[in-house]
Design an enzyme around this catalytic site. Structure first.
Site, PDB file in Angstrom:
ATOM      1  N   ASP A  34     -13.723 138.733  -4.824  1.00 43.29           N
ATOM      2  CA  ASP A  34     -12.426 137.942  -5.406  1.00 43.29           C
ATOM      3  C   ASP A  34     -12.721 137.017  -6.219  1.00 43.29           C
ATOM      4  O   ASP A  34     -13.996 136.536  -6.371  1.00 43.29           O
ATOM      5  CB  ASP A  34     -11.754 137.107  -4.070  1.00 43.29           C
ATOM      6  N   HIS A 179     -16.880 137.117  -2.815  1.00 41.53           N
ATOM      7  CA  HIS A 179     -16.572 136.457  -4.125  1.00 41.53           C
ATOM      8  C   HIS A 179     -17.619 136.551  -5.105  1.00 41.53           C
ATOM      9  O   HIS A 179     -18.633 136.388  -5.031  1.00 41.53           O
ATOM     10  CB  HIS A 179     -16.288 134.973  -3.891  1.00 41.53           C
TER      11      HIS A 179
HETATM   12 ZN   LIG Z   1      -9.288 133.820  -4.433  1.00 42.62          ZN
END
Ligand SMILES: [Zn+2]
Length: 211
Positions: A34, A179
């Site tokens: 992400d 991430h």
């Molecule tokens: Zn996010």
């Protein structure tokens, strides 16, 4: 003793062909990244995924795609799935319905320009959804996708903690949240080789989400 030895040998012999069959029957895991694209960490993570022959799903932020469009194109070119994580990473529950729609549609537009594909999934920032977010996402053809394993890599708990939190909690079908953007992701990148090699050794295969 002789009979026992024969029984153990027979058991060991059947265990060997059973492993690939088990892998084929659903030991699949879905890696997701992400908050990218990031000019620093996304290429580093792409290099590791490529080295292990693993494909993943990237939920990208529209304004980051607009800032680094060539990286989004590279993610898609390497066979990964590029999906929608809103334009500017707000809590979508706090926005009007029309603002939610423009967060989603604007991100679709910049991703489509780089990948040639319109995202089919939305991961709402923070996993925050309400009925407005769900109905606006559905109206734009989006399935809402969350996750099932969260090592909170964004909080930088250390490479070993990221590895053990993933490896201790993974199950067949797990959607793992990591991430590649939004801050210093060097721990996430450093954790990846061990995560990938261990999951492969356990017989997992890797698949992408959302086509
Ligand atoms: Zn996010």
């Amino acid at each position: 003793m002789g009979a026992l030895a024969v029984a153990l040998t027979a058991a060991a012999a059947v265990a060997i062909p059973a492993a690939p069959a088990e892998a084929a029957s659903g030991k699949v895991v879905y890696l997701t990244f992400d908050d990218g694209p990031s000019p620093t960490y996304t290429p580093r993570i792409l290099g590791i995924l490529s080295r292990y022959g693993v494909r993943a799903t990237f939920f990208e932020i529209g304004e980051n795609v607009a800032a680094h469009p060539a990286i989004t194109a590279q993610v898609a070119r390497q066979g990964h799935s590029v999906q929608n994580h809103s334009w500017s990473h707000p809590d979508l529950r706090r926005l009007s319905g029309s603002a939610v729609s423009s967060q989603i549609a604007g991100t679709d537009r910049v991703i489509r320009a780089q990948t040639g594909r319109t995202p089919t999934c939305l991961r709402p920032p923070y996993g925050a959804v309400n009925s407005t977010v769900r109905s606006r996402a559905a109206a734009l053809g989006k399935q809402v996708v969350l996750w099932s394993v969260d090592p909170t890599d964004w909080s930088r708990p250390g490479t070993a903690a990221i590895q053990s939190r993933v490896l201790n909690n993974v199950r067949p079908g797990s959607v793992i949240l990591l991430h590649d953007g939004g801050g210093d992701r060097s721990q996430t990148a450093a954790a990846l080789p061990t995560i990938l090699s261990t999951l492969k050794a356990r017989g997992y295969t890797f698949a992408t989400l959302c086509g």
